[in-house]
Design a protein around this motif. Structure first.
Motif, short mmCIF file in Angstrom:
data_model
loop_
_atom_site.label_atom_id
_atom_site.label_comp_id
_atom_site.label_asym_id
_atom_site.label_seq_id
_atom_site.Cartn_x
_atom_site.Cartn_y
_atom_site.Cartn_z
N GLN A 1 10.58 62.24 -6.10
CA GLN A 1 10.80 60.80 -5.96
C GLN A 1 11.07 60.17 -7.32
O GLN A 1 10.50 60.57 -8.33
CB GLN A 1 9.57 60.14 -5.34
N PRO A 2 11.96 59.16 -7.37
CA PRO A 2 12.29 58.52 -8.66
C PRO A 2 11.20 57.53 -9.10
O PRO A 2 10.26 57.26 -8.38
CB PRO A 2 13.58 57.79 -8.36
N GLN A 3 11.37 56.99 -10.29
CA GLN A 3 10.39 56.10 -10.87
C GLN A 3 10.53 54.68 -10.32
O GLN A 3 11.63 54.23 -10.00
CB GLN A 3 10.55 56.07 -12.38
N HIS A 4 9.40 53.99 -10.24
CA HIS A 4 9.36 52.58 -9.90
C HIS A 4 8.88 51.82 -11.13
O HIS A 4 8.00 52.30 -11.83
CB HIS A 4 8.42 52.32 -8.72
N PHE A 5 9.43 50.63 -11.35
CA PHE A 5 9.19 49.91 -12.58
C PHE A 5 8.42 48.61 -12.36
O PHE A 5 8.53 47.97 -11.30
CB PHE A 5 10.52 49.55 -13.25
N GLY A 6 7.66 48.22 -13.39
CA GLY A 6 7.09 46.88 -13.44
C GLY A 6 8.14 45.90 -13.94
O GLY A 6 9.28 46.28 -14.21
N ASP A 7 7.74 44.64 -14.11
CA ASP A 7 8.67 43.60 -14.53
C ASP A 7 8.68 43.35 -16.03
O ASP A 7 9.27 42.39 -16.50
CB ASP A 7 8.39 42.30 -13.78
N GLY A 8 8.01 44.20 -16.78
CA GLY A 8 8.18 44.21 -18.22
C GLY A 8 7.34 43.22 -19.00
O GLY A 8 6.83 42.23 -18.46
N THR A 9 7.18 43.52 -20.28
CA THR A 9 6.57 42.62 -21.25
C THR A 9 7.56 42.45 -22.40
O THR A 9 8.06 43.44 -22.95
CB THR A 9 5.25 43.20 -21.81
N ARG A 10 7.84 41.18 -22.74
CA ARG A 10 8.74 40.92 -23.87
C ARG A 10 7.89 40.66 -25.11
O ARG A 10 7.11 39.72 -25.15
CB ARG A 10 9.63 39.72 -23.58
N LEU A 11 8.04 41.52 -26.10
CA LEU A 11 7.26 41.42 -27.34
C LEU A 11 8.15 40.89 -28.46
O LEU A 11 9.27 41.37 -28.66
CB LEU A 11 6.73 42.81 -27.72
N SER A 12 7.63 39.91 -29.17
CA SER A 12 8.37 39.34 -30.30
C SER A 12 7.47 39.26 -31.52
O SER A 12 6.25 39.18 -31.40
CB SER A 12 8.86 37.93 -29.95
#
Lengths: 110, 115
Positions: free
Chosen positions: B102-113
């Motif tokens: 089965q392929p990967q499922h992703f979260g909605d991310g964190t934007r780091l600055s």
């Protein structure tokens, strides 16, 4: 040279057009092929998942794999403004890590 | 609903500071991954873990560290040694490779600055 090369785009089409998104690869061990759709500021969402060569259809989306040419495509029929996103191809060998293309940004204009 | 939760959505780091990005999944997946995404580029693998208490370096592990003490959680620390941390960080999970395809499922991310 990258293992996976994806047409860079950006691509802009009118609503209702047929869209073709493409990737080529160099690793003949790749057997599993994925297409992800990524909206701005969101994580990638799995669209299509195929094994080896052939076609797979899901609604307006068709994924095509040609292992002899090391070429995969995603076709979108009757494209809609809601299809506007970045499309990522990904692929992997039997038990290996996935390798991703750089993405193609698609805009469908109403 | 089953899924992957990443927090925070946005994060700012000061010079010389370590920051930790959270990733939690309730999909009962064995494998978890961290990717970095820069503008116009694909996903680059930082670290991955196929089982609790075990993890491996990906392609760009320098300046990052992880832990996998629980199946559901795979936090990523961006250390002060990472000189160019500004990016979009994505966490993913999948059934363990070798057991399932089965392929990967992703979260909605964190934007780091950087501040």
């Amino acid at each position: 040279q990258k293992e996976v090369e994806q047409d860079p785009g950006p691509l802009s089409v009118p609503e209702g057009a047929i869209v073709s998104l493409n990737c080529t690869y160099s690793n003949s061990a790749f057997q599993y092929f994925m297409w992800y759709r990524q909206y701005s500021r969101k994580g990638p969402e799995l669209l299509m998942y195929t094994y080896s060569s052939g076609n797979k259809e899901d609604g307006r989306f068709t994924a095509q794999v040609d292992k002899s040419s090391k070429y995969i495509s995603l076709f979108i029929r009757d494209s809609q403004p809601s299809d506007s996103a970045t499309y990522l191809c990904a692929m992997r060998a039997n038990a290996g890590k996935s390798t991703f293309g750089d993405g193609t940004t698609l805009t469908v204009k109403p | 609903d089953g899924g992957i939760t990443q927090s925070p959505k946005y994060l700012f780091r000061k010079e010389g500071q370590n920051v930790t990005l959270s990733c939690e999944q309730n999909l009962n997946h064995d494998a978890m991954y961290w990717y970095r995404q820069d503008p116009g580029q694909g996903l680059r693998l930082i670290y991955y873990s196929q089982i609790v208490n075990d993890f491996q370096k990906g392609d760009i592990a320098e300046g990052y560290s992880v832990s996998r003490e629980k199946k559901e959680s795979f936090p990523l620390t961006v250390t002060s040694a990472q000189k160019n941390p500004t990016a979009f960080y994505l966490c993913a999970s999948s059934p363990r490779q070798g057991n399932s395809n089965q392929p990967q499922h992703f979260g909605d991310g964190t934007r780091l600055s950087i501040l």
